[in-house]
Design an enzyme around this catalytic site. Structure first.
Site, short mmCIF file in Angstrom:
data_model
loop_
_atom_site.label_atom_id
_atom_site.label_comp_id
_atom_site.label_asym_id
_atom_site.label_seq_id
_atom_site.Cartn_x
_atom_site.Cartn_y
_atom_site.Cartn_z
N CYS A 1 -4.21 21.69 -15.56
CA CYS A 1 -3.90 20.99 -14.32
C CYS A 1 -2.42 21.21 -14.03
CB CYS A 1 -4.22 19.49 -14.42
SG CYS A 1 -3.76 18.62 -12.90
N PHE B 1 5.70 -5.95 -2.43
CA PHE B 1 4.82 -5.00 -3.10
C PHE B 1 5.66 -4.29 -4.18
CE2 PHE B 1 3.55 -5.50 1.32
CZ PHE B 1 2.22 -5.84 1.22
N ASP C 1 6.61 -1.61 0.16
CA ASP C 1 5.96 -0.44 -0.45
C ASP C 1 4.49 -0.77 -0.71
OD1 ASP C 1 5.33 1.92 -1.73
OD2 ASP C 1 6.35 1.40 -3.60
N CYS D 1 2.51 5.47 1.58
CA CYS D 1 1.72 6.62 1.13
C CYS D 1 0.62 6.94 2.14
CB CYS D 1 1.15 6.38 -0.26
SG CYS D 1 0.14 4.89 -0.35
C1 LIG Z 1 2.32 1.47 -3.84
S1 LIG Z 1 2.40 0.24 -5.09
C2 LIG Z 1 4.14 -0.02 -5.13
C3 LIG Z 1 4.70 -0.67 -6.36
C4 LIG Z 1 6.22 -0.57 -6.55
N1 LIG Z 1 6.96 -0.76 -5.33
C5 LIG Z 1 6.62 0.72 -7.23
O1 LIG Z 1 7.28 1.53 -6.59
O2 LIG Z 1 6.30 0.90 -8.42
C6 LIG Z 1 1.75 -1.10 -4.22
C7 LIG Z 1 1.86 -2.45 -4.89
O3 LIG Z 1 1.30 -3.41 -3.97
C8 LIG Z 1 0.67 -4.42 -4.73
N2 LIG Z 1 -0.27 -5.07 -3.80
C9 LIG Z 1 -1.40 -4.57 -3.28
N3 LIG Z 1 -1.95 -5.44 -2.41
C10 LIG Z 1 -1.13 -6.53 -2.38
C11 LIG Z 1 -1.15 -7.76 -1.68
N4 LIG Z 1 -2.12 -8.04 -0.82
N5 LIG Z 1 -0.14 -8.63 -1.88
C12 LIG Z 1 0.86 -8.34 -2.75
N6 LIG Z 1 0.93 -7.19 -3.45
C13 LIG Z 1 -0.06 -6.29 -3.27
C14 LIG Z 1 0.06 -3.71 -5.90
O4 LIG Z 1 -0.12 -4.60 -6.97
C15 LIG Z 1 1.13 -2.63 -6.20
O5 LIG Z 1 2.04 -3.10 -7.16
#
Ligand SMILES: C[S@@+](CC[C@H](N)C(=O)[O-])C[C@H]1O[C@@H](n2cnc3c(N)ncnc32)[C@H](O)[C@@H]1O
Length: 423
Positions: A151, A284, A353, A379
């Site tokens: 991969c 997030f 995020d 993303c």
């Molecule tokens: C794309 S990740 C980003 C995490 C972090 N910013 C990083 O860069 O490592 C999205 C995050 O959103 C959180 N998440 C998803 N849905 C959520 C919600 N409804 N409320 C709060 N957090 C949420 C997930 O647990 C995850 O940690």
């Protein structure tokens, strides 16, 4: 019955598009200019999904793929596209998303590329058949598992483990059972989570501990299902990941940005946008990629996420680093209970995020707040564009959007957008 078509362009999923009698055919692994014999396989939205039967003449942007599994493994969609055309297509994904919601496409910066071997997290599907454990990625739009021998997207330290994992897990895996194996490359070695919907007796646990020893894994955990709480079987080294100057131990298979170099790029773009001494809300926040990277320069950081184990990891790391007074964590579902304008009153800078679904409720609340700066890491260009329109409606002007090719050879693109409130 096959038909001959010429590919006119690429769709958002990276499929070639040909138009026949006003109908669109979506053709995986085709490039613009290809002349192909194709067979229709079924309806897809308004058009048809079609498969290449024969390549009659190649388009000018066709290139040899890097991986022997390309075309069967569903992990990559775009290895067959020459580099300049590939980058131009990803760039267009960003500019189209921005333009669709009335933002100026001129604010989109050039795509930041990534290199093969940067991916530090992979999740493999597993099924036990008579011949042993099949371990690999699913084929495109299918549950068929493609056994992976290489991969090029993944960090070499992950790919090299596959034969040993197959051999070691086969005797423990009940006949016919399906599961997953998640691998994460940490700074202390590889962290493995085995998701196996079957009980493991003491002998199986001993065998797993021996496997971790043989493969020099940092940690090996098991879980009975994707939503079950993982249970470490053996931790030989603490599987730390460094954010800024702080070492964090993420939960098994916990969220981390997919690539190491990509993460550095994202953190750099976020840090550059955040004023020194800012009062930051990192929404997030996961286990603190941005919170901890900013902790040294921000006055304080409020990190919010709904994932308890990720926040525990963040809080523990902050405490050990002597940053507990500057970094506060809060567990909260931001879709159901977004931070409102009053709660955001003591924050001047907000980082968002969210997952692919975006942050519609939080973006609406931010539009009503007085936050001076919002940095949105996304993303998914489609949900980003929707949320960006909310922010713009609330007086937060999009200053710059930088696409980052975090998901090499996939149709996905990561965006970092900086919004500032006009005075
Ligand atoms: C794309 S990740 C980003 C995490 C972090 N910013 C990083 O860069 O490592 C999205 C995050 O959103 C959180 N998440 C998803 N849905 C959520 C919600 N409804 N409320 C709060 N957090 C949420 C997930 O647990 C995850 O940690």
């Amino acid at each position: 019955m096959s038909e001959v078509v010429t590919v006119a362009g690429l769709g958002v999923a990276g499929d070639g598009i040909a138009v026949v009698a006003g109908e669109r055919l979506f053709i995986p692994y085709a490039v613009p200019g290809d002349r192909l014999a194709v067979r229709r396989e079924g309806r897809r939205g308004e058009g048809w999904r079609a498969r290449i039967v024969e390549r009659l003449a190649d388009g000018p942007d066709r290139a040899p793929p890097s991986c022997r599994h390309f075309g069967t493994c569903g992990g990559c969609a775009l290895q067959h596209l020459a580099e300049p055309a590939y980058r131009a297509w990803k760039q267009r994904r960003a500019t189209d998303a921005v333009a669709r919601h009335g933002l100026d496409p001129a604010i989109v910066a050039p795509l930041v590329p990534t290199v093969p071997g940067d991916r530090r997290r992979i999740r493999l599907a597993a099924r036990r058949i008579a011949a042993g454990l099949v371990l690999g990625f699913n084929a495109a739009e299918s549950h068929r598992i493609i056994e992976i021998a290489e991969c090029p997207v993944a960090a070499p330290a992950l790919a090299v483990l596959l034969p040993g994992l197959r051999r070691g897990l086969t005797p423990l895996w009940p006949a016919g059972a399906e599961g997953e194996v998640a691998l994460t490359l940490t700074d202390a070695g590889v962290d493995v989570l085995v998701i196996l919907p079957a009980p493991l007796d003491a002998a199986a646990r001993t065998a797993l501990a021996a496997l971790a020893e043989a493969l020099d894994l940092a940690r090996l955990s098991v879980a009975r299902g994707p939503a079950a709480t993982p249970e470490p079987v053996v931790e030989r080294r603490s599987p730390t990941v460094r954010f800024g100057t702080v070492d964090v131990v993420p939960p098994p298979a916990g969220f981390l940005q997919a690539g190491r170099a990509a993460e550095r790029t994202l953190v750099g773009l976020v840090t550059d946008a955040v004023p020194a001494d800012a009062r930051v809300a990192d929404l997030f926040a996961g286990c603190g990629t941005f919170s901890l990277a900013l902790a040294g320069r921000a006055r304080r950081v409020r990190a919010v996420d709904r994932d308890g184990p990720a926040l525990d990891a963040l809080a523990t790391a902050a405490r050990r680093a002597g940053l507990a007074g500057r970094v506060a964590v809060e567990r909260r579902d931001l879709d159901r209970r977004p931070l409102g304008p009053a709660e955001l009153a003591d924050c001047d800078t907000v980082i968002l995020d969210p997952p692919r679904a975006g942050a519609a409720a939080q973006a609406e609340a931010l539009a009503r707040s007085r936050a001076a700066c919002v940095v949105y890491v996304s993303c998914n260009p489609a949900t980003f564009a929707r949320d960006a329109a909310h922010l713009a409606g609330g007086g937060l002007r999009a200053e710059r959007v930088t696409p980052v090719d975090q998901f090499l050879w996939s149709p996905h693109v990561e965006l970092v957008a900086v919004f500032r409130r006009s005075a």
